[in-house]
Design a protein around this motif. Structure first.
Motif, PDB file in Angstrom:
ATOM      1  N   GLY A 537      41.881  36.981  36.496  1.00 13.56           N
ATOM      2  CA  GLY A 537      41.949  36.616  37.897  1.00 13.56           C
ATOM      3  C   GLY A 537      43.247  38.362  38.649  1.00 13.56           C
ATOM      4  N   PRO A 551      47.472  35.888  40.324  1.00 13.32           N
ATOM      5  CA  PRO A 551      46.563  35.632  40.452  1.00 13.32           C
ATOM      6  C   PRO A 551      44.803  35.407  41.432  1.00 13.32           C
ATOM      7  N   ARG A 552      43.647  35.872  41.559  1.00 18.46           N
ATOM      8  CA  ARG A 552      42.719  35.500  41.977  1.00 18.46           C
ATOM      9  C   ARG A 552      41.143  34.546  41.426  1.00 18.46           C
ATOM     10  N   PRO A 553      41.039  33.524  41.794  1.00 19.27           N
ATOM     11  CA  PRO A 553      40.195  32.930  40.943  1.00 19.27           C
ATOM     12  C   PRO A 553      38.572  33.817  41.128  1.00 19.27           C
ATOM     13  N   ILE A 554      37.976  33.611  40.200  1.00 22.49           N
ATOM     14  CA  ILE A 554      37.093  34.223  40.705  1.00 22.49           C
ATOM     15  C   ILE A 554      35.842  33.243  41.194  1.00 22.49           C
ATOM     16  N   HIS A 590      39.460  30.214  30.918  1.00 26.33           N
ATOM     17  CA  HIS A 590      39.217  30.358  31.594  1.00 26.33           C
ATOM     18  C   HIS A 590      38.665  28.936  32.156  1.00 26.33           C
TER      19      HIS A 590
END
Length: 766
Positions: A537, A551-554, A590
């Motif tokens: 992320g 962080p940016r979740p996928i 992940h």
């Protein structure tokens, strides 16, 4: 003073006698009265004085019926054909196409009864020379087709595509571009018909004409040369002198990408993460190259497939049962027909010769799938120069570090990548599954990646003076995923080879050995780094490094698109060592971090679970092996022990994911995996116990999430199978908490008989 000569002549003229000439009649006296007249008729086609109108017939606000509007579609005046909405009096000037929409919106029952007349009248305007007429008709077709079921629209597809493909070759470029827009509407509603027969050489099928129209507008020539062979010359088309603007070229390329995605869908799993947001099945086609046979791969693929996706189905065909053969009534229209049949022996012989020629072997038997791969390879070769030149024209502006890119140019680069993914994905998927090498396609793709490589990873400029655009950022994310996927195709295609694959240099010459392997190794390292950043992320700046952002979740679509890339990295001989182990650790980390309610959770369980089960397959020939790295094994054990917690959190909300988890844990226990060490098994048993019942401090004993599963769910009995497999056979002195809580949970339910049956069989087996 004497009189002038003029006055003398005028005085003498009064007494002069006119001389008659031969063939001339007697002149009319000057004082004769003209009694002739002319009459004009007054047409009143829409007035009640001349026409008796039925009050029950549906009409527009201008009192126009369907028949009247259909007649106006043929009017010489463009304004009458398209209709208009003037600001001063819209209710009086509404007619033709706009009038039809008004009438059909108010009376939708007219669509079914007048559909044939409606389409036959409107479709002739696809090539109308007035741009406003075409624009209005396009909007009307988009609305009309959305009101019709596909089965009602397909019978009219022939006339629709006839006029549309004819407009693709119109003398005016703007009409050709609008014809592409009409094709987009057809691709949205009847894609199978539009793409039908696109690879049949010398045929007049819809797909073939549409594809030739695309190539003609793009100045790309034709798919096949004069001889039809892969090495034949590319023939220019009649529209090769037309230069398209950037916006017009984007319309054509975007439509071509949509056409290819539908045309190759029967063989190639569409992984366009920007189109679908509700994928429920994780694609596994990329694992086929890791098995010695197709049968072994299909058996492995079914291990974790949920019950609703593994049920067999059969397509209905006309056939007679033996016991009712006497009552069979056949259809022998071809035998009774007086005209020539659609196929003759000569036609069939030509087809065999053509297929053999395409394969390069006159004696080889070519299947439809093989023929399609050859056609796709030829099409990729034909489009390569057009796509490369377009990318090179747009890349400097799109990836400039000092200016904001134009949305048209960004979308142009993105659609080029999607076309490449469809074409080379189909070709190299065949290499991964069948082991057949397509070296020319691999070399072409590697050359294309050399052009993309200097800009990877594709990032938006973070200059403070440039405004942030969400659409452009999403396009750059998609570009990165597609580049990773294209890179993985090459690795997947070469996994069956034991020697280093040769790749072309920047100048097109072939280089082999260490330099090529080193170049591919550097490319894999860059892709690996980007994949790990996505899984963690982490945001990436213009220099390719993390910028410390949150962080940016996928997303689920991006995760699914990454799976072929991840597999190619963890299973690649070239990526062995640090890159392979790092990507493997990132994918497991992940999977551990992902929330149970996330849309990605199901895909993480599917993928990581299959990686764990691969080692136990007798026909597995891949490079990935577990048990060689203590750190990796520890992460996998942590992931396995947290699966019971996921079951608890899911409850009865997602029976499909629950079933996948139960299937994986059951297969793992049945195979006696080394990952199920005593400490892991004990942790699993203790964490599964609350799944059936819990002891509340004040409320006492309460049912666990198992009771929330639907009674018809296959997950219920799979979990019972898992419990009996983990705890082993029952014994007189058995005091196992998991067994007793499971028995209490199913007692008095429809699963009680099943529970007692499997417990009894487990005892007899031991």
């Amino acid at each position: 003073m004497p009189k002038s000569s003029k006055k003398r002549k005028e005085k003498a003229a009064d007494f002069a006698k006119a001389k008659l000439k031969l063939g001339k009649g007697k002149q009319t006296p000057n004082n004769a009265l003209d009694t002739s007249f002319k009459a004009r008729s007054i047409a009143l086609p829409t007035q009640s004085i001349a026409l008796d109108k039925d009050g029950d017939v549906p009409m527009t606000k201008r009192k126009l019926t369907f028949d009247t509007l259909a007649m106006q579609l043929k009017h010489y005046n463009a304004t009458t054909r398209k209709g208009s909405y003037p600001s001063e009096a819209p209710e009086f000037l509404l007619d033709a196409v706009l009038g039809l929409r008004e009438l059909l919106e108010g009376h939708p029952e007219l669509i079914a009864t007048h559909l044939t007349i409606l389409i036959n009248s409107c479709v002739k305007l696809v090539g109308d020379e007035d741009s406003s007429v075409r624009k209005t008709l396009l909007s009307f077709f988009s609305w009309l087709f959305s009101q019709l079921p596909q089965d009602d629209l397909i019978p009219h597809s022939a006339v629709l595509l006839l006029f549309t493909t004819s407009a693709q070759t119109h003398i005016f470029p703007e009409i050709r571009i609008d014809a592409i827009r009409f094709l987009d509407v057809c691709l949205e509603h009847i894609p199978e018909v539009v793409t039908e027969g696109w690879m049949r050489m010398g045929s007049s099928s819809h797909g073939r004409r549409v594809l030739e129209g695309y190539l003609g507008i793009l100045n790309a020539g034709t798919i096949f040369g004069e001889g039809g062979a892969d090495t034949g010359p590319i023939q220019a088309t009649s529209t090769a002198s037309v230069v398209l603007s950037s916006a017009s070229k984007l319309v054509v390329l975007r439509s071509l990408a949509s056409f290819l995605s539908h045309a190759l869908r029967s063989f190639w799993i569409s992984r366009d993460f920007a189109e679908s947001s509700s994928a429920t099945v994780t694609p596994t086609w990329y694992l086929a190259s890791a098995f010695s046979s197709r049968r072994a791969f299909e058996a492995f693929d079914a291990l974790l497939r949920p019950h609703e996706t593994t049920t067999s189905s059969r397509q209905w065909t006309e056939e007679a049962q033996e016991e009712s053969a006497d009552d069979f009534v056949g259809n022998f229209n071809d035998a009774l027909a007086t005209g020539p049949l659609a196929w003759s022996l000569n036609d069939l012989e030509d087809v065999d010769v053509t297929m053999s020629t395409l394969a390069g072997d006159d004696s080889a038997q070519v299947t439809d799938e093989d023929a399609e791969v050859v056609c796709v390879a030829r099409l990729a070769r034909t489009l390569q120069s057009t796509l490369v030149s377009t990318f090179l024209d747009c890349a400097p502006a799109v990836f400039s570090p000092s200016s904001s890119p134009s949305e048209v140019e960004v979308q142009m680069v993105l659609v080029i990548c999607r076309i490449l993914r469809s074409l080379y994905g189909r070709i190299l998927e065949d290499s991964a599954q069948s082991g057949t090498r397509h070296e020319r396609a691999e070399n072409d793709l590697q050359t294309l990646l050399y052009h993309f490589g200097p800009y990877f990873p594709f990032t938006v400029t973070n200059h403070p003076s440039i405004r942030r655009d969400v659409k452009i950022e999403q396009a750059f994310q998609d570009l990165n995923l597609i580049y990773c996927e294209l890179s993985s195709f090459l690795v997947l295609a070469s996994q069956r080879e034991t020697t280093a694959t040769t790749f072309p240099s920047h100048r097109g010459k072939r280089v082999a050995g260490a330099p090529a392997a080193a170049a591919q190794g550097r490319q894999i390292e860059r892709v690996s780094a980007h994949v790990m950043q996505l899984l963690r992320g982490q945001a990436v700046d213009g220099n390719g490094s993390t910028n410390g952002a949150l962080p940016r979740p996928i997303s689920a679509q991006a995760y699914v698109a990454l799976l072929p890339t991840v597999w190619s990295l963890v299973n690649s001989r070239i990526a062995e060592g640090t890159a392979s182990s790092s990507v493997f650790s990132a994918i497991v980390d992940h999977a551990i971090r992902t929330s149970s309610t996330s849309a990605v959770k199901r895909h993480t369980i599917d993928f990581v679970g299959r990686l764990v089960l691969l080692d136990g397959e007798p026909e597995y020939v891949g490079s990935l092996r577990l048990g060689r790295n203590l750190v990796q094994d520890a992460k996998l054990e942590e992931w396995i022990t947290q699966l019971p917690r996921t079951l608890w959190e899911l409850g009865g909300n997602n029976p499909t994911t629950t079933e996948v988890i139960a299937r994986f844990l059951l297969r793992l226990s049945q195979r006696g995996s080394p990952l199920l060490r005593p400490t892991v098994s004990t942790a699993m048993r203790s964490r599964l116990t609350p799944y059936f019942s819990v002891m509340h401090p004040t409320k006492g004993k309460m049912s666990g999430p198992f009771a929330k599963l639907p009674a018809t769910s296959a997950a219920r009995r799979l979990i019972l199978d898992l419990v009996t497999t983990i705890v082993g056979p029952p014994s007189p002195a058995d005091t196992d908490d998991l067994r007793s809580t499971a028995a209490d949970a199913v007692q008095g339910t429809a699963d009680w008989d099943y529970w007692t049956g499997i417990s009894r069989r487990m005892g007899r087996a031991h």
